[in-house]
Design a protein around this motif. Structure first.
Motif, PDB file in Angstrom:
ATOM      1  N   LEU A 248      15.903 -19.300  -3.431  1.00 19.87           N
ATOM      2  CA  LEU A 248      14.830 -20.290  -3.283  1.00 19.87           C
ATOM      3  C   LEU A 248      13.490 -19.601  -3.469  1.00 19.87           C
ATOM      4  N   ARG A 249      12.695 -20.118  -4.404  1.00 17.50           N
ATOM      5  CA  ARG A 249      11.418 -19.518  -4.733  1.00 17.50           C
ATOM      6  C   ARG A 249      10.294 -20.542  -4.566  1.00 17.50           C
ATOM      7  N   GLY A 250       9.080 -20.029  -4.535  1.00 14.32           N
ATOM      8  CA  GLY A 250       7.915 -20.905  -4.527  1.00 14.32           C
ATOM      9  C   GLY A 250       7.907 -21.850  -3.347  1.00 14.32           C
ATOM     10  N   THR A 251       7.590 -23.103  -3.608  1.00 11.16           N
ATOM     11  CA  THR A 251       7.468 -24.088  -2.532  1.00 11.16           C
ATOM     12  C   THR A 251       8.812 -24.483  -1.930  1.00 11.16           C
ATOM     13  N   VAL A 270       3.801 -12.391  -3.117  1.00 14.81           N
ATOM     14  CA  VAL A 270       4.131 -13.299  -2.009  1.00 14.81           C
ATOM     15  C   VAL A 270       2.882 -13.630  -1.209  1.00 14.81           C
ATOM     16  N   VAL A 271       2.057 -12.618  -0.965  1.00 15.41           N
ATOM     17  CA  VAL A 271       0.817 -12.835  -0.215  1.00 15.41           C
ATOM     18  C   VAL A 271      -0.061 -13.865  -0.924  1.00 15.41           C
ATOM     19  N   LYS A 272      -0.245 -13.687  -2.226  1.00 16.96           N
ATOM     20  CA  LYS A 272      -1.097 -14.601  -2.979  1.00 16.96           C
ATOM     21  C   LYS A 272      -0.528 -16.018  -2.984  1.00 16.96           C
ATOM     22  N   GLU A 273       0.774 -16.111  -3.130  1.00 17.09           N
ATOM     23  CA  GLU A 273       1.418 -17.421  -3.165  1.00 17.09           C
ATOM     24  C   GLU A 273       1.232 -18.162  -1.851  1.00 17.09           C
ATOM     25  N   GLN A 275      -1.074 -17.549   0.453  1.00 16.41           N
ATOM     26  CA  GLN A 275      -2.494 -17.839   0.655  1.00 16.41           C
ATOM     27  C   GLN A 275      -2.886 -19.156  -0.008  1.00 16.41           C
ATOM     28  N   GLU A 276      -2.357 -19.383  -1.194  1.00 14.85           N
ATOM     29  CA  GLU A 276      -2.661 -20.617  -1.902  1.00 14.85           C
ATOM     30  C   GLU A 276      -2.068 -21.826  -1.182  1.00 14.85           C
ATOM     31  N   GLU A 281      -6.195 -17.524   6.254  1.00 10.41           N
ATOM     32  CA  GLU A 281      -6.219 -17.296   7.695  1.00 10.41           C
ATOM     33  C   GLU A 281      -4.850 -17.406   8.344  1.00 10.41           C
ATOM     34  N   GLU A 282      -3.883 -17.988   7.635  1.00 12.87           N
ATOM     35  CA  GLU A 282      -2.559 -18.190   8.225  1.00 12.87           C
ATOM     36  C   GLU A 282      -1.566 -17.103   7.808  1.00 12.87           C
ATOM     37  N   VAL A 283      -1.920 -16.283   6.836  1.00 15.21           N
ATOM     38  CA  VAL A 283      -1.008 -15.271   6.295  1.00 15.21           C
ATOM     39  C   VAL A 283      -1.220 -13.937   7.004  1.00 15.21           C
ATOM     40  N   GLY A 284      -0.129 -13.338   7.462  1.00 21.45           N
ATOM     41  CA  GLY A 284      -0.195 -12.026   8.093  1.00 21.45           C
ATOM     42  C   GLY A 284       0.658 -11.014   7.354  1.00 21.45           C
TER      43      GLY A 284
END
Length: 414
Positions: A248-251, A270-273, A275-276, A281-284
């Motif tokens: 399972l990828r993406g959304t 993964v971080v960039k995906e 974040q979008e 602020e929700e990504v760690g």
């Protein structure tokens, strides 16, 4: 297998300067195969156009042709090109491809100026070296780390992101009470063990192959500890079961849909995906896990010289120009990867997420540099999947994979 410092120093000593090539005028044509390291085709092509323009300002009699190839079928296409005598002058490879093509007689060992070799980070040299010889000039590095949803962890009352396996286990029940799986763990056969089981194996103190490469070593107390950890995550309902058999990828991924709060190994993509999807602020990004040791996976991408092309002075000159720090800085800034040369320093200091991943390059290993690395993954992955699904015990899964993998190695005469 982990390359020792002595072996890397041996590769360094083998690397002789090419000052004659650098000083003499060169002419001819250079054909280069690269792959979509930069996802946007126009941006990717623009990078190469700029490098070639700068190179031609110094070497006007060299024609450089860049062919951006698809990822799919790249091994087969390159092998066919070598067999037909139509290989490019330079080709982009990653570490586990090197021993495969060396065994096929498809690659020449390359030489670089001694000061350039000395400037490469140890992990970059590790990923470019096989049996004491340098086979690629590294142009990028990566590192993966745990990626998590900061809001979900906070809502579960977990203020500090876990740094050990025990801390992960302790955090799982609180997330489960909130109706969230702790972990997105990809166990489908399309996933690479380099970003799932292998980092856990290394963190436990184990390794995939024996030191001599003539057998596998994952059927060990360390290997069992790593696999039991994964199996327990699913058995206790802490890992989302949708990714055991499906990719399972993406959304569609559990994290993207906020069904799972983290994954153990994610990179800049993964971080960039996320974040979008969620907002920054929700990504760690968490530190790579520590068990017996702290270690993670990170690839090394570089350009190799196919057989019979090492007398191409134009290709040598372009390769040395390409790996100059300013060119590599541009390449890695655009692509979101990290520089392989010490003199480049940190190139993502303006991005808090990428700069954190960049700091993990020092503890990243490029994986198992063995001629049958990919084949052993194909043997081990279904056994791990079987253990997760409960069709085999972890002990049986590792034993069966060991027997099959060792038979494969013996048949190949390694």
């Amino acid at each position: 297998m982990k390359t020792t410092l002595a072996l890397l120093m041996g590769a360094t000593m083998l690397a002789a300067p090419l000052s004659a090539n650098a000083q003499e005028a060169v002419s001819g044509r250079v054909d280069l195969w690269v792959y979509p390291v930069i996802n946007d085709t126009a941006t990717h092509q623009g990078f190469w156009d700029g490098v070639i323009e700068r190179f031609n300002a110094e070497n006007p009699d060299v024609e450089v042709r860049v062919d951006i190839q698809p990822w799919a079928g790249r091994n087969e296409k390159f092998t066919a090109a070598v067999s037909a005598g139509r290989a490019p002058d330079l080709v982009y490879l990653i570490p586990d491809q090197i021993p495969q093509f060396v065994r096929l007689g498809a690659l020449e060992a390359i030489t670089l100026p001694e000061d350039v070799v000395a400037d490469y980070l140890p992990g970059a040299l590790q990923g470019a070296t096989y049996e004491g010889a340098l086979y690629t000039a590294p142009v990028l590095m990566s590192a993966v780390a745990p990626i998590y949803n900061k809001v979900q962890f906070a809502e579960a009352g977990i203020e500090t992101f876990p740094r050990t396996w025990d801390e992960l286990k302790a955090a799982a029940p609180a997330l489960k009470e909130d109706g969230v799986y702790l972990l997105q763990y990809g166990a489908s056969l399309e996933e690479t063990l380099n970003q799932t089981y292998y980092p856990l194996l290394w963190q436990a103190g184990g390794q995939v192959f024996a030191e001599d490469g003539k057998s596998v070593a994952f059927n060990s107390p360390e290997g069992l500890k790593a696999l039991q950890f994964v199996v327990d995550m699913f058995k206790e309902g802490y890992a989302d079961p949708s990714t055991v058999s499906a990719t399972l990828r993406g959304t569609d991924a559990p994290m993207a849909q906020k069904r799972a709060a983290m994954q153990l190994s994610g990179g800049s993509d993964v971080v960039k995906e996320l974040q979008e999807l969620w907002g920054p602020e929700e990504v760690g990004v968490g530190d790579p896990m520590t068990e017996a040791e702290q270690i993670t996976y990170g690839t090394v991408g570089g350009f190799a010289m196919p057989v019979n092309n090492n007398d191409n002075a134009a290709a040598q000159a372009f390769l040395e120009f390409l790996i100059q720090p300013e060119n590599l800085a541009e390449f890695n800034t655009i692509s979101g990867f990290f520089g392989p040369r010490a003199s480049m320093g940190a190139i993502h200091s303006d991005d808090p997420f990428l700069s954190q991943l960049e700091s993990y390059v020092a503890i990243a290993t490029p994986g198992e540099i063995h001629p049958l690395a990919r084949q052993v993954i194909s043997v081990l992955a279904p056994e791990i999947q079987g253990a997760i699904l409960g069709s085999k015990t972890p002990e049986q899964a590792l034993a069966d994979a060991e027997r099959t993998a060792n038979d494969l190695i013996a048949r190949e005469g390694l």
